[in-house]
Scaffold this motif. Sequence first.
Motif: not given
Length: 292
Positions: A200, A222, A229-231, A233-235, A237-240
Amino acid sequence: MSDSGKVLLIDGMSFLFRAFYGSAWGGAYRQTSTGVYTNAVYGFTKMMLDYAELTRPSHLVVGWDVASRESLVRSQWYDGYKSNRQAAPDELIPQFDLVKEVTDAFSVPNLGCPGFEGDDVLGTLSTRLSEEGHEVIIATGDYDSLQLISERVSVKILKNGGKHEHYNPASLLALRGITPEQVVDVKALMGDASDCIPGCPGIGEKTATKLITEHGDLDNLYVNLANCTPKMRSKLEENRDQVYLSRKLATIIRDVPVEYALEDALWEYDRQVVQNKFDELEFGRTMAARVG
């Protein structure tokens, strides 16, 4: 063989490459009088004898990579896998076969399986042997092997200067703060530049370890992304998909179709046969003295 048997599994590529580069830094490669390069083979043999003396095994096996990068099963899963690997130096290439002549002289089995890596061979052997009740010691330079640790399997990670780090479940937890089962999940997040495993982006070893120890494993992380943190979580989710692919790439395969007979791996050898090979390779008195 009884439950008290002890099997030493050697990562052939780790030993051979370390031996080659450890003796090649000055640019002077050991050669025979006929010009045959032997620096890697000499170093490999010394290391094999060092670890045999250290661990006193009843049996010894060497596992090898036997496939090109393109033919590896992991390359079918991910085109970029190990795509950064350079060709072996010209002085090393002939020594791949030569080192197996030396291990043959010691009656040590050389095991490999097309499409799979030495790690997979050692993972398969260590799993089978430990389930049969044998103690297993893996000697390697690859930290991925830490996932193979169990109550019956320990790992010695090669370090410079002939040293090593010894890992069992307790020391892995003490030194790295994780369990054997968590090794792959940490790698899935942090990736591995040396093998081109993506992981990631933006997550290093420290953060990966923190996330896995806090959540237990990757799947639970997951499930609980809302707690990040939102940052972060975004990271994640984007690279799951990339993270789960990385976990698959980093997982050592433990059911490789490799055949062996443990009785063929007895650490017993004909000293004269070994001495004849040493003489052929001009290994000299110091090495000869080690086999009597």
